[in-house]
Scaffold this motif. Structure first.
Motif, PDB file in Angstrom:
ATOM      1  N   THR A 149       0.881  -1.312   0.063  1.00  0.00           N
ATOM      2  CA  THR A 149      -0.032  -0.059   0.051  1.00  0.00           C
ATOM      3  C   THR A 149       0.907   1.224   0.057  1.00  0.00           C
ATOM      4  N   PHE A 150       1.933   1.480   0.971  1.00  0.00           N
ATOM      5  CA  PHE A 150       2.616   2.508   0.906  1.00  0.00           C
ATOM      6  C   PHE A 150       3.874   2.580  -0.318  1.00  0.00           C
ATOM      7  N   VAL A 151       4.123   1.276  -0.812  1.00  0.00           N
ATOM      8  CA  VAL A 151       4.893   1.534  -1.869  1.00  0.00           C
ATOM      9  C   VAL A 151       4.298   1.982  -3.067  1.00  0.00           C
ATOM     10  N   LEU A 153       1.841   4.013  -2.948  1.00  0.00           N
ATOM     11  CA  LEU A 153       1.781   5.589  -2.708  1.00  0.00           C
ATOM     12  C   LEU A 153       2.967   6.214  -2.989  1.00  0.00           C
ATOM     13  N   GLY A 154       4.150   5.677  -2.615  1.00  0.00           N
ATOM     14  CA  GLY A 154       5.257   6.362  -2.965  1.00  0.00           C
ATOM     15  C   GLY A 154       5.548   6.785  -4.437  1.00  0.00           C
ATOM     16  N   VAL A 155       5.306   5.615  -4.997  1.00  0.00           N
ATOM     17  CA  VAL A 155       5.611   5.603  -6.537  1.00  0.00           C
ATOM     18  C   VAL A 155       4.436   6.864  -7.123  1.00  0.00           C
ATOM     19  N   VAL A 156       3.464   6.972  -6.636  1.00  0.00           N
ATOM     20  CA  VAL A 156       2.484   8.064  -7.014  1.00  0.00           C
ATOM     21  C   VAL A 156       3.035   9.346  -6.824  1.00  0.00           C
ATOM     22  N   LEU A 157       3.501   9.459  -5.555  1.00  0.00           N
ATOM     23  CA  LEU A 157       3.942  10.934  -5.176  1.00  0.00           C
ATOM     24  C   LEU A 157       5.427  11.002  -5.958  1.00  0.00           C
ATOM     25  N   GLY A 158       6.343  10.053  -6.132  1.00  0.00           N
ATOM     26  CA  GLY A 158       7.576  10.377  -6.842  1.00  0.00           C
ATOM     27  C   GLY A 158       7.248  10.864  -8.331  1.00  0.00           C
ATOM     28  N   THR A 159       5.936  10.064  -8.959  1.00  0.00           N
ATOM     29  CA  THR A 159       5.795  10.270 -10.157  1.00  0.00           C
ATOM     30  C   THR A 159       5.163  11.735 -10.353  1.00  0.00           C
ATOM     31  N   LEU A 160       4.363  12.295  -9.489  1.00  0.00           N
ATOM     32  CA  LEU A 160       3.741  13.510  -9.650  1.00  0.00           C
ATOM     33  C   LEU A 160       5.053  14.595  -9.318  1.00  0.00           C
ATOM     34  N   SER A 262      -3.807   3.275  -9.698  1.00  0.00           N
ATOM     35  CA  SER A 262      -3.032   3.517  -8.648  1.00  0.00           C
ATOM     36  C   SER A 262      -3.917   3.684  -7.103  1.00  0.00           C
ATOM     37  N   LEU A 263      -4.714   4.613  -7.337  1.00  0.00           N
ATOM     38  CA  LEU A 263      -5.628   4.826  -6.417  1.00  0.00           C
ATOM     39  C   LEU A 263      -6.285   3.495  -5.561  1.00  0.00           C
ATOM     40  N   PHE A 264      -6.985   2.698  -6.482  1.00  0.00           N
ATOM     41  CA  PHE A 264      -7.562   1.797  -6.140  1.00  0.00           C
ATOM     42  C   PHE A 264      -6.821   0.702  -5.249  1.00  0.00           C
ATOM     43  N   CYS A 265      -5.530   0.497  -6.011  1.00  0.00           N
ATOM     44  CA  CYS A 265      -4.606  -0.225  -5.155  1.00  0.00           C
ATOM     45  C   CYS A 265      -4.320   0.147  -3.748  1.00  0.00           C
ATOM     46  N   VAL A 266      -3.859   1.298  -3.916  1.00  0.00           N
ATOM     47  CA  VAL A 266      -3.393   1.804  -2.492  1.00  0.00           C
ATOM     48  C   VAL A 266      -4.472   1.696  -1.417  1.00  0.00           C
ATOM     49  N   LEU A 267      -5.842   2.016  -1.818  1.00  0.00           N
ATOM     50  CA  LEU A 267      -7.277   1.942  -0.917  1.00  0.00           C
ATOM     51  C   LEU A 267      -7.406   0.256  -0.526  1.00  0.00           C
ATOM     52  N   MET A 268      -7.146  -0.443  -1.415  1.00  0.00           N
ATOM     53  CA  MET A 268      -7.854  -1.640  -1.251  1.00  0.00           C
ATOM     54  C   MET A 268      -6.813  -2.799  -0.957  1.00  0.00           C
ATOM     55  N   GLN A 269      -5.449  -2.718  -1.158  1.00  0.00           N
ATOM     56  CA  GLN A 269      -4.483  -3.772  -0.878  1.00  0.00           C
ATOM     57  C   GLN A 269      -4.346  -4.272   0.573  1.00  0.00           C
ATOM     58  N   VAL A 327      -5.236  -6.686  -7.142  1.00  0.00           N
ATOM     59  CA  VAL A 327      -4.890  -6.579  -5.852  1.00  0.00           C
ATOM     60  C   VAL A 327      -5.147  -8.286  -5.447  1.00  0.00           C
ATOM     61  N   TRP A 328      -6.133  -8.809  -5.886  1.00  0.00           N
ATOM     62  CA  TRP A 328      -6.221 -10.228  -5.638  1.00  0.00           C
ATOM     63  C   TRP A 328      -5.005 -11.110  -5.986  1.00  0.00           C
ATOM     64  N   GLU A 329      -4.611 -10.673  -7.208  1.00  0.00           N
ATOM     65  CA  GLU A 329      -3.349 -11.487  -7.764  1.00  0.00           C
ATOM     66  C   GLU A 329      -2.138 -11.179  -6.801  1.00  0.00           C
ATOM     67  N   SER A 330      -1.918 -10.078  -6.456  1.00  0.00           N
ATOM     68  CA  SER A 330      -0.539  -9.681  -5.852  1.00  0.00           C
ATOM     69  C   SER A 330      -0.863 -10.209  -4.529  1.00  0.00           C
ATOM     70  N   SER A 331      -1.967 -10.467  -3.798  1.00  0.00           N
ATOM     71  CA  SER A 331      -2.128 -10.815  -2.524  1.00  0.00           C
ATOM     72  C   SER A 331      -1.944 -12.425  -2.850  1.00  0.00           C
ATOM     73  N   ALA A 332      -2.287 -13.085  -3.715  1.00  0.00           N
ATOM     74  CA  ALA A 332      -2.172 -14.305  -3.823  1.00  0.00           C
ATOM     75  C   ALA A 332      -0.757 -14.791  -4.063  1.00  0.00           C
TER      76      ALA A 332
END
Length: 416
Positions: A149-151, A153-160, A262-269, A327-332
């Motif tokens: 989740t934080f990773v 978010l970090g990529v999103v902020l860096g990209t901005l 990006s936002l959905f993955c941050v919120l739901m991971q 999100v389901w795939e990465s969690s698996a």
């Protein structure tokens, strides 16, 4: 009271204890730097340094291929010398190699520096996987979900931040991005000093030295995971091309899909990933991911037959479903990747898993652009069926893997 409650919730999200919060903070800082660099690196080498795009691509490809070979031995070294030590060493090397990029003036130098960086990245990535297991304790998959989740978010902020440099389009702006990424590696390494020194776990007497390379269930999962990883370039490569060349959706839809993803993955991971702990859970989650991709890919294809606003709506709805599948795939992947690996060889196993995933990512652009784009709608439908078939194998693979793991009594006898 409200402020105290909010602070508590943020604290729990950021980790259950000190080591978890340290590793999350270190990873977040590093990924902000990665976001700064990745969004503008190609433009720096082509526009500022003046290297032809073909040479830049060749240098990065060579570096990536050589780097693939470092993950398994790097992970094994982490198992035997300590994951924290190897990860910190790799980060220091990456900080130096990243800073050296500002001195690059030729293709040969770029190739050498990029290769050093990729070798360190592969070894450090395997060590990081082993470190997550030690920090996460009894629930590494749950911790990894928080970490991701934080990773993200970090990529999103860096990209901005990179967007500001791209707007300036000066050598100074690009150099600032590169040095900022170098500083993020150094700061990440420094933060890891706050982690305890986890003792190295001795392997059972009869354990093969390179057990990950002969573990057939884990190798089968690695192949499935690498193949399912094609879903990432669907968002970053395939869908933007499809939108621009085959649909009437506005061009801003491309930017919107990245934001939604990006936002959905941050919120739901964390919400989803924290419930997927065991390999059995991971097998079922893998199947769920395949079914979600089975839905999202045809939706992306249908956007080519819709008018402007309907096309935009279809694309955004499709990326919402696809992001849920991600999100389901990465969690698996976390549940199976950690759950099938023995504790004393987590680094080696994560190195194997990283090799399979990276190989899939290397093949993905050619496969997706030639097969899917070449066949159009048919290609999208075949891709959907491909993902669903991969996901369907998840539960049976998890059962196979659990049958071939040492039973608790046997493991206790081996370590006694």
């Amino acid at each position: 009271m409200i402020k105290s409650s909010l602070t508590g919730r943020i604290g729990r999200l950021a980790g259950d204890n000190g080591p978890e919060r340290v590793l999350i903070a270190a990873s977040f800082v590093n990924r902000v730097g990665n976001g700064l660099f990745n969004a503008a690196s190609a433009l720096y080498f082509t526009l500022v340094v003046g290297l032809p795009a073909v040479q830049v691509g060749a240098a990065l490809t060579i570096a990536g291929v050589i780097g693939l070979c470092a993950g398994i031995p790097g992970g094994h070294l982490a198992d035997r010398r300590g994951a924290r030590t190897i990860m910190m060493s790799a980060l220091v090397v990456q900080a130096l190699s990243m800073a050296a990029l500002v001195l690059v003036e030729s293709w040969a130098v770029l190739t050498v520096v990029a290769t050093v960086d990729q070798v360190a990245a592969a070894a450090g990535g395997a060590a990081a996987g082993a470190l997550v297991v030690r920090v996460g304790g009894d629930r590494p998959a749950r911790f990894r979900a928080k970490l991701r989740t934080f990773v993200n978010l970090g990529v999103v902020l860096g990209t901005l931040g990179a967007g500001l440099a791209l707007a300036a389009n000066t050598r100074g702006a690009y150099v600032t991005l590169i040095l900022g990424n170098a500083a993020s590696f150094a700061l990440c390494a420094a933060l890891l000093l706050l982690l305890p020194r986890y003792p190295v776990l001795a392997p059972p007497p009869a354990q093969r030295r390179w057990g990950a390379l002969t573990d057939r269930p884990f190798l089968a999962f690695t192949a499935l995971y690498g193949a399912m990883g094609l879903q990432y370039p669907v968002v970053s490569l395939l869908l933007p091309i499809w939108i621009s060349e085959h649909t009437e959706a506005p061009r801003w839809t491309v930017a919107a899909l990245f934001a939604v993803n990006s936002l959905f993955c941050v919120l739901m991971q964390t919400r989803i990933g924290s419930r997927i702990e065991t390999p059995r859970d991971g097998g079922r989650a893998f199947r769920t991911a395949g079914l979600l991709f089975l839905v999202s890919c045809p939706m992306m294809a249908l956007a080519a037959y819709a008018p402007v606003w309907a096309a935009a709506g279809l694309v955004l709805a499709a990326i919402f479903v696809h992001s849920l599948g991600e999100v389901w795939e990465s969690s698996a992947g976390y549940a199976l990747g950690f759950g099938l690996a023995p504790d004393h060889a987590q680094g080696q196993y994560q190195g194997v898993l990283g090799l399979g995933f990276s190989a899939g990512q290397a093949l993905a652009p050619a496969l997706l652009t030639t097969v899917v784009l070449g066949l159009g709608t048919t290609g999208w439908l075949l891709l959907a069926l491909f993902f669903a078939a991969l996901g369907a194998a998840g539960p049976s693979l998890a059962r196979w893997g659990m049958r071939t793991r040492p039973q608790p009594a046997v493991a206790a006898e081996a370590t006694g």
